[in-house]
Write a protein that holds these residues in place. Structure first.
Motif, PDB file in Angstrom:
ATOM      1  N   SER A  24      45.074  26.152  58.472  1.00  0.00           N
ATOM      2  CA  SER A  24      45.273  26.580  59.870  1.00  0.00           C
ATOM      3  C   SER A  24      44.111  27.433  60.363  1.00  0.00           C
ATOM      4  N   LEU A  25      43.686  28.365  59.535  1.00  0.00           N
ATOM      5  CA  LEU A  25      42.597  29.239  59.945  1.00  0.00           C
ATOM      6  C   LEU A  25      41.300  28.450  60.107  1.00  0.00           C
ATOM      7  N   ALA A  26      41.078  27.489  59.219  1.00  0.00           N
ATOM      8  CA  ALA A  26      39.872  26.668  59.329  1.00  0.00           C
ATOM      9  C   ALA A  26      39.887  25.866  60.630  1.00  0.00           C
ATOM     10  N   LYS A  27      41.081  25.378  61.000  1.00  0.00           N
ATOM     11  CA  LYS A  27      41.186  24.624  62.264  1.00  0.00           C
ATOM     12  C   LYS A  27      40.899  25.525  63.458  1.00  0.00           C
ATOM     13  N   LEU A  28      41.374  26.745  63.388  1.00  0.00           N
ATOM     14  CA  LEU A  28      41.094  27.715  64.438  1.00  0.00           C
ATOM     15  C   LEU A  28      39.583  27.946  64.548  1.00  0.00           C
ATOM     16  N   CYS A  29      38.940  28.084  63.402  1.00  0.00           N
ATOM     17  CA  CYS A  29      37.479  28.279  63.382  1.00  0.00           C
ATOM     18  C   CYS A  29      36.785  27.074  64.004  1.00  0.00           C
ATOM     19  N   GLU A  30      37.294  25.896  63.680  1.00  0.00           N
ATOM     20  CA  GLU A  30      36.700  24.670  64.229  1.00  0.00           C
ATOM     21  C   GLU A  30      36.858  24.639  65.755  1.00  0.00           C
ATOM     22  N   ASP A  31      38.042  24.968  66.242  1.00  0.00           N
ATOM     23  CA  ASP A  31      38.293  24.984  67.689  1.00  0.00           C
ATOM     24  C   ASP A  31      37.308  25.903  68.393  1.00  0.00           C
ATOM     25  N   VAL A  32      37.223  27.133  67.897  1.00  0.00           N
ATOM     26  CA  VAL A  32      36.362  28.120  68.539  1.00  0.00           C
ATOM     27  C   VAL A  32      34.899  27.696  68.438  1.00  0.00           C
ATOM     28  N   SER A  33      34.536  27.123  67.295  1.00  0.00           N
ATOM     29  CA  SER A  33      33.164  26.667  67.088  1.00  0.00           C
ATOM     30  C   SER A  33      32.794  25.620  68.122  1.00  0.00           C
ATOM     31  N   GLU A  34      33.718  24.706  68.387  1.00  0.00           N
ATOM     32  CA  GLU A  34      33.434  23.625  69.341  1.00  0.00           C
ATOM     33  C   GLU A  34      33.413  24.135  70.777  1.00  0.00           C
ATOM     34  N   GLU A  35      34.409  24.939  71.108  1.00  0.00           N
ATOM     35  CA  GLU A  35      34.498  25.462  72.482  1.00  0.00           C
ATOM     36  C   GLU A  35      33.264  26.253  72.870  1.00  0.00           C
ATOM     37  N   HIS A  36      32.759  27.025  71.892  1.00  0.00           N
ATOM     38  CA  HIS A  36      31.674  27.975  72.197  1.00  0.00           C
ATOM     39  C   HIS A  36      30.325  27.537  71.673  1.00  0.00           C
ATOM     40  N   ASP A  37      30.256  26.315  71.138  1.00  0.00           N
ATOM     41  CA  ASP A  37      28.991  25.850  70.590  1.00  0.00           C
ATOM     42  C   ASP A  37      28.400  26.888  69.632  1.00  0.00           C
ATOM     43  N   ALA A  38      29.281  27.473  68.820  1.00  0.00           N
ATOM     44  CA  ALA A  38      28.840  28.490  67.851  1.00  0.00           C
ATOM     45  C   ALA A  38      28.971  27.926  66.448  1.00  0.00           C
ATOM     46  N   GLY A  39      28.021  28.235  65.589  1.00  0.00           N
ATOM     47  CA  GLY A  39      28.056  27.728  64.217  1.00  0.00           C
ATOM     48  C   GLY A  39      28.959  28.566  63.341  1.00  0.00           C
ATOM     49  N   ILE A  40      30.160  28.074  63.085  1.00  0.00           N
ATOM     50  CA  ILE A  40      31.079  28.795  62.224  1.00  0.00           C
ATOM     51  C   ILE A  40      31.333  27.974  60.966  1.00  0.00           C
ATOM     52  N   ALA A  41      31.189  28.603  59.822  1.00  0.00           N
ATOM     53  CA  ALA A  41      31.510  27.960  58.549  1.00  0.00           C
ATOM     54  C   ALA A  41      32.627  28.749  57.881  1.00  0.00           C
ATOM     55  N   VAL A  42      33.396  28.073  57.043  1.00  0.00           N
ATOM     56  CA  VAL A  42      34.501  28.753  56.358  1.00  0.00           C
ATOM     57  C   VAL A  42      34.315  28.658  54.849  1.00  0.00           C
ATOM     58  N   ALA A  43      34.756  29.707  54.131  1.00  0.00           N
ATOM     59  CA  ALA A  43      34.657  29.724  52.667  1.00  0.00           C
ATOM     60  C   ALA A  43      36.030  29.991  52.067  1.00  0.00           C
ATOM     61  N   PRO A  44      36.810  28.931  51.889  1.00  0.00           N
ATOM     62  CA  PRO A  44      38.163  29.081  51.316  1.00  0.00           C
ATOM     63  C   PRO A  44      38.102  29.182  49.792  1.00  0.00           C
ATOM     64  N   GLN A  45      39.231  29.487  49.174  1.00  0.00           N
ATOM     65  CA  GLN A  45      39.324  29.494  47.713  1.00  0.00           C
ATOM     66  C   GLN A  45      39.108  28.086  47.149  1.00  0.00           C
ATOM     67  N   ALA A  46      38.659  27.998  45.922  1.00  0.00           N
ATOM     68  CA  ALA A  46      38.326  26.713  45.312  1.00  0.00           C
ATOM     69  C   ALA A  46      39.460  25.691  45.418  1.00  0.00           C
ATOM     70  N   PRO A  47      40.730  26.075  45.122  1.00  0.00           N
ATOM     71  CA  PRO A  47      41.793  25.066  45.181  1.00  0.00           C
ATOM     72  C   PRO A  47      42.083  24.580  46.602  1.00  0.00           C
ATOM     73  N   ASP A  48      41.554  25.299  47.607  1.00  0.00           N
ATOM     74  CA  ASP A  48      41.798  24.919  49.003  1.00  0.00           C
ATOM     75  C   ASP A  48      40.644  24.148  49.620  1.00  0.00           C
ATOM     76  N   ILE A  49      39.527  24.012  48.925  1.00  0.00           N
ATOM     77  CA  ILE A  49      38.350  23.365  49.515  1.00  0.00           C
ATOM     78  C   ILE A  49      38.668  21.950  49.974  1.00  0.00           C
ATOM     79  N   PHE A  50      39.351  21.188  49.111  1.00  0.00           N
ATOM     80  CA  PHE A  50      39.604  19.786  49.432  1.00  0.00           C
ATOM     81  C   PHE A  50      40.458  19.637  50.690  1.00  0.00           C
ATOM     82  N   ARG A  51      41.564  20.365  50.728  1.00  0.00           N
ATOM     83  CA  ARG A  51      42.455  20.195  51.880  1.00  0.00           C
ATOM     84  C   ARG A  51      41.826  20.744  53.157  1.00  0.00           C
TER      85      ARG A  51
END
Lengths: 226, 226, 226, 226
Positions: A24-51
């Motif tokens: 959910s948080l990654a999707k939020l980051c994606e939304d804001v990144s697209e709306e604002h043309d800002a480069g946002i990357a996320v660093a989740p825990q290893a078991p969460d990278i795939f999903r």
């Protein structure tokens, strides 16, 4: 060519950014990144990278990789494995996961071999110069005393940021510098960019914000190309 | 009630068990497990836990967890995160990922809090007795000199297996003992069970077998309830 | 002013250089140093520093210090303690005692605070450049694959030595570079000096030599100012 | 035959117990030990073991040893080296110097091989039971939250001490249990003995006392055979 400014959101092992909530948080980051043309990357825990990487189109970073190659290493993080899980970069040597100098070098080589961007975290000007000598893509300077403090490094200690940028560029002109610790607002990001950095690394300022979306919007305002 | 014999296949960071190939191997383990009514569990790398557990119905174990609770820990493995990714158990203190005594204890508590089965790996009789004192579900004795050797511990050193079972049961009657190192055949498994263990932990004997399916079928023959 | 060439003899935990035998070997190093006007320093184990430094007038180095200040640290090596025991310098980050980047930096600061010379060990050109960025007195490049091999690095891989000297000087012009691994003869030392180093770091070539005195005499011939 | 009660004073890396001051404090411990017929042992830093053991006749313990045998180990603590320097025992796995389970076991074997008494430090009842399974001479239970607190464990948490003694004896009847954390007075020692321990392990209560002699006299009153 300079890369656009970047905001890397480190999910750490916060409950607010684990499992479904990491997605959910990654999707939020994606939304804001697209709306604002800002480069946002996320660093989740290893078991969460795939999903997470299956759910969003913004860059996903590992929080850590090990120096190893494929083989007999139980409980280690293989660069090829996080790459195949969808990561395109990795933090290395975060203050909460320090590595030996030799291992940082090996991790950078493992990442390069695998096509992962590298962000080596450091704690002061001297270690920033040292890390730059290893030629990672980014060095992220984070004074440990300010991590999670809410006091932005770009405000509390602009000199350490500026001198870190200078020290890193002197050793390796192509390396880019991020700063972190206490960053939570767009003005912190603007200040960081004004000091010569290419962006910021932050965690609790977004993950533990009462309103994650508002926090992200404020931050994105600081790097927005719009 | 005794649990049925178990074969835990540790995928380590072998290329043959990374990413898509982790999923394929896990499916193979599931097939053989169903056909032969044998208890087979798989332990893929952390970034592969989610995709593996989404693809199969056999138990998925983490290779390692950290002692931490949710919070500011970058690059650590949170029990809750592997649990939510679909793991139902975890290896702890594998010979390739040794932990301090205090951390092994904390990991067992973290796993229990989260509902993960615990398999603490040890290297000799004394450390098996010690690990049993921490009350995990399983202790897995693996003499380091035999790991990956192709020489089965149940054959090379039956006494260490038998004495480990006795030492563990004396300290904690409910703990079950597995053995590992050099295991690759059904007869090795049968020998291990005859020595009082509840099953085996193995890796290269399956993962790096020329024919993984045949290797699994041979092993499953050793524990089959059929 | 350039310091004279130096030979540092690392006693490691060799039986041949423990306790009384550490004192004897240090005296031998002192004799040869005086006879040949060659700069020889010794690095005994921590418990032997006091008795060795009480017995000889050549420089005594610690093999390791920790990043700590005086306080609640059990089983750590305090810079002030080895200094008061008579050491005038210390190895840092030896390949058998790797430290995190942040800790190497802190150890250099602790040594400087205490008046200890610093020799940071590295394993390749990149880590040599990185270590130079921390401004120690010396960086000692030791390709791990040659340590204890009897094959001198100055012979087997002159390029790594030469490039390490260049990389270090580019980052920090005042830092001096040593090389190690496989060094046992005066000609190895001469070759190392010809490649731009200020001396050598060695261990088994002296400590485990059948005739320690002959080995030292041969080495000293390589740096002798006579 | 039961050993007499013992007070082990851990010098840590406190400035008040480094170098010359380590020797002075050890002499003070010796004086009080003789006057009161109380068993006091001291654990100075590794570089101070030789000068301390040369100056006093009470037992001198190392704060830490490594699992190694003589050989190529730079910056490690060899059991034979601390023994030859005059130590007759060693702490193992102090909360400020945690070791892996396998290494604790190897350290106990190294100590036994060398004739050093072993005191394995633990943090709770479960790890005390585990450590007892390794058959050291002593297990010293120190709840981490009370270390350096001034609140004596024997007072704040008598149950953890009592249950630790029971758990240890159940696993290994011959092992003796010490307790530590917050101990500073004779009454704390008496309370610890009443709970079934064989003595106490302490540090700041003596080392950082305004009057070290008075602190030692008070403590010695708690174990005095006079």
């Amino acid at each position: 060519m300079t890369r656009p400014p970047v905001i890397i959101v480190n999910f750490k092992t916060f409950a607010e950014a684990t499992g479904e909530r990491a997605v959910s948080l990654a999707k939020l980051c994606e939304d804001v990144s697209e709306e604002h043309d800002a480069g946002i990357a996320v660093a989740p825990q290893a078991p969460d990278i795939f999903r997470v990487s299956s759910a969003v189109d913004i860059p996903v970073y590992a929080q850590h990789i090990d120096w190893i190659q494929a083989g007999s290493y139980t409980g280690h993080v293989l660069a090829e494995c996080v790459r195949e899980a969808g990561a395109t970069g990795t933090l290395i040597n975060h203050s909460e996961r320090r590595l030996s100098l030799a291992d940082i070098d090996s991790c950078i080589r493992a990442a390069r071999r695998t096509g992962l961007m590298t962000v080596v975290c450091t704690n002061n000007i001297a270690t920033t110069a040292a890390a730059a000598g290893l030629n990672p893509d980014f060095v992220a300077i984070e004074p440990p005393e300010l991590i999670g403090s809410g006091v932005p490094v770009s405000n509390a200690n602009p000199d350490i940021v500026k001198s870190s940028v200078e020290a890193a560029k002197r050793v390796a002109p192509d390396v880019e510098v991020l700063c972190g610790a206490g960053i939570s607002k767009g003005e912190d990001v603007r200040a960081a960019l004004a000091l010569g950095t290419s962006g910021v690394l932050l965690a609790s300022g977004v993950v533990r914000a009462k309103d994650q979306r508002s926090a992200l919007l404020d931050l994105a305002g600081g790097v927005s190309r719009a």
